[in-house]
Design a protein around this motif. Structure first.
Motif, PDB file in Angstrom:
ATOM      1  N   GLY A  20       0.826  -1.197   0.000  1.00 17.28           N
ATOM      2  CA  GLY A  20       0.000   0.000   0.000  1.00 17.28           C
ATOM      3  C   GLY A  20       0.856   1.239   0.000  1.00 17.28           C
ATOM      4  N   ASN A  21       0.221   2.380   0.268  1.00 12.93           N
ATOM      5  CA  ASN A  21       0.956   3.646   0.340  1.00 12.93           C
ATOM      6  C   ASN A  21       0.643   4.373   1.641  1.00 12.93           C
ATOM      7  N   THR A  22       0.397   3.593   2.696  1.00 14.79           N
ATOM      8  CA  THR A  22       0.078   4.170   3.994  1.00 14.79           C
ATOM      9  C   THR A  22       1.207   5.052   4.499  1.00 14.79           C
ATOM     10  N   ILE A  23       2.439   4.625   4.255  1.00 15.84           N
ATOM     11  CA  ILE A  23       3.615   5.423   4.622  1.00 15.84           C
ATOM     12  C   ILE A  23       4.136   6.042   3.334  1.00 15.84           C
ATOM     13  N   PRO A  24       3.834   7.311   3.076  1.00 17.07           N
ATOM     14  CA  PRO A  24       4.171   7.922   1.786  1.00 17.07           C
ATOM     15  C   PRO A  24       5.632   7.721   1.404  1.00 17.07           C
ATOM     16  N   GLY A  25       5.836   7.159   0.217  1.00 20.76           N
ATOM     17  CA  GLY A  25       7.181   6.947  -0.295  1.00 20.76           C
ATOM     18  C   GLY A  25       7.869   5.707   0.221  1.00 20.76           C
ATOM     19  N   HIS A  26       7.247   5.008   1.160  1.00 24.45           N
ATOM     20  CA  HIS A  26       7.912   3.869   1.791  1.00 24.45           C
ATOM     21  C   HIS A  26       7.084   2.590   1.763  1.00 24.45           C
ATOM     22  N   GLY A  27       5.926   2.613   1.103  1.00 21.57           N
ATOM     23  CA  GLY A  27       5.113   1.404   1.026  1.00 21.57           C
ATOM     24  C   GLY A  27       4.007   1.388   2.054  1.00 21.57           C
ATOM     25  N   GLY A  28       3.591   0.185   2.429  1.00 24.36           N
ATOM     26  CA  GLY A  28       2.469   0.029   3.338  1.00 24.36           C
ATOM     27  C   GLY A  28       2.878  -0.516   4.687  1.00 24.36           C
ATOM     28  N   LEU A  29       1.882  -0.624   5.567  1.00 22.00           N
ATOM     29  CA  LEU A  29       2.138  -1.152   6.904  1.00 22.00           C
ATOM     30  C   LEU A  29       2.580  -2.605   6.857  1.00 22.00           C
ATOM     31  N   PHE A  30       1.974  -3.396   5.976  1.00 20.91           N
ATOM     32  CA  PHE A  30       2.393  -4.791   5.862  1.00 20.91           C
ATOM     33  C   PHE A  30       3.858  -4.896   5.460  1.00 20.91           C
ATOM     34  N   ASP A  31       4.322  -3.964   4.610  1.00 22.78           N
ATOM     35  CA  ASP A  31       5.717  -3.984   4.178  1.00 22.78           C
ATOM     36  C   ASP A  31       6.672  -3.780   5.353  1.00 22.78           C
ATOM     37  N   ARG A  32       6.257  -2.976   6.321  1.00 23.77           N
ATOM     38  CA  ARG A  32       7.132  -2.635   7.429  1.00 23.77           C
ATOM     39  C   ARG A  32       6.908  -3.493   8.671  1.00 23.77           C
ATOM     40  N   LEU A  33       5.750  -4.148   8.746  1.00 27.60           N
ATOM     41  CA  LEU A  33       5.414  -4.882   9.961  1.00 27.60           C
ATOM     42  C   LEU A  33       5.311  -6.388   9.747  1.00 27.60           C
ATOM     43  N   ASP A  34       5.686  -6.874   8.557  1.00 27.11           N
ATOM     44  CA  ASP A  34       5.479  -8.293   8.262  1.00 27.11           C
ATOM     45  C   ASP A  34       6.176  -9.214   9.264  1.00 27.11           C
ATOM     46  N   GLY A  35       7.396  -8.858   9.674  1.00 31.18           N
ATOM     47  CA  GLY A  35       8.114  -9.689  10.625  1.00 31.18           C
ATOM     48  C   GLY A  35       7.452  -9.709  11.991  1.00 31.18           C
ATOM     49  N   VAL A  36       7.000  -8.550  12.454  1.00 29.29           N
ATOM     50  CA  VAL A  36       6.316  -8.467  13.751  1.00 29.29           C
ATOM     51  C   VAL A  36       5.002  -9.227  13.700  1.00 29.29           C
ATOM     52  N   LEU A  37       4.254  -9.090  12.614  1.00 30.88           N
ATOM     53  CA  LEU A  37       2.971  -9.773  12.482  1.00 30.88           C
ATOM     54  C   LEU A  37       3.141 -11.287  12.553  1.00 30.88           C
ATOM     55  N   ALA A  38       4.206 -11.796  11.959  1.00 37.96           N
ATOM     56  CA  ALA A  38       4.445 -13.244  11.976  1.00 37.96           C
ATOM     57  C   ALA A  38       4.920 -13.720  13.343  1.00 37.96           C
ATOM     58  N   ALA A  39       5.754 -12.926  14.003  1.00 41.88           N
ATOM     59  CA  ALA A  39       6.389 -13.380  15.248  1.00 41.88           C
ATOM     60  C   ALA A  39       5.537 -13.135  16.489  1.00 41.88           C
TER      61      ALA A  39
END
Length: 230
Positions: free
Chosen positions: A192-211
């Protein structure tokens, strides 16, 4: 006919996305830590905001899914966001050890990500899963694992933190790969583009979501209200 090989990446090119990663971390980490330290309703509200943001991203991603499987995709996304969210809420609200539990989880995941990035760029070598994520290397995965384990051991104050940190590190890397596989299947670059210029929340939180669910399980197994690495 001669075949020209692509020139190896320069060190600068290998780290060309470092600025983006640093900028997103500079936003997300202080917000997460502030909410975590304050706890209570502040932490609950922060998790709720992230949960809503994740659901919005997943709904947008569902438009790339085949119509016949879209409803199942949406239900899977609900579980994908809800289970880690509930785990993080429960972990933080554990009496006496909740703050340490979540800090341990976040530290291991973040250091795994940082370690994998730096070691992978510096050492390079064999690709970990080229069909899923061409940028990831075996050296980066090993480096991330070792650095995540070291961070867990230091935080726990001894070797008791090694095995829980190793488990969380491995699962967080699997979560990263899983999200990459999903994006490749859907044909999208970012979640997504939730974080402008840096992608989405899933892009940044995928490791935390899994662990996070694994961290909650380890905490459940801990006896006498001890932290999850005991």
């Amino acid at each position: 006919m001669s075949t020209q090989l692509a020139p190896p990446k320069t060190r600068r090119a290998r780290f060309q996305d470092l600025g983006l990663r640093t900028a997103s971390a500079a936003v997300l980490i202080p917000v997460a830590l502030l909410g975590l330290i304050l706890g209570g309703l502040v932490w609950d509200a922060l998790i709720a905001v992230f949960f809503i943001g994740l659901l919005r991203e997943w709904r947008a991603l569902s438009h790339f899914e085949a119509p016949r499987t879209r409803n199942r995709f949406l239900l899977a996304g609900l579980a994908y966001a809800a289970l880690p969210g509930l785990a993080l809420l429960w972990l933080r609200n554990r009496p006496d050890v909740g703050l340490d539990d979540v800090l341990f989880l976040l530290l291991v995941v973040w250091m795994t990500d940082i370690g994998a990035y730096i070691v992978g760029r510096l050492v390079g070598g064999r690709k970990l899963a080229p069909a899923i994520s061409p940028g990831k290397t075996v050296s980066g995965a090993i480096g991330g694992l070792l650095i995540g384990m070291l961070a867990g051991m230091i935080f726990a104050g001894g070797p008791l933190g090694l095995l829980p940190a190793a488990a969380l590190s491995l699962v967080s890397q699997l979560g990263d790969l899983g999200e990459s596989a999903l994006k490749r299947r859907l044909g999208v670059k970012d979640s997504g583009n939730t974080i402008p210029g840096h992608g989405g929340l899933f892009d940044r939180l995928d490791g935390v979501l899994a662990a996070a669910p694994l961290a909650a399980l380890l905490a459940l197994l801990a006896q006498g209200g001890l932290p999850l690495w005991r």
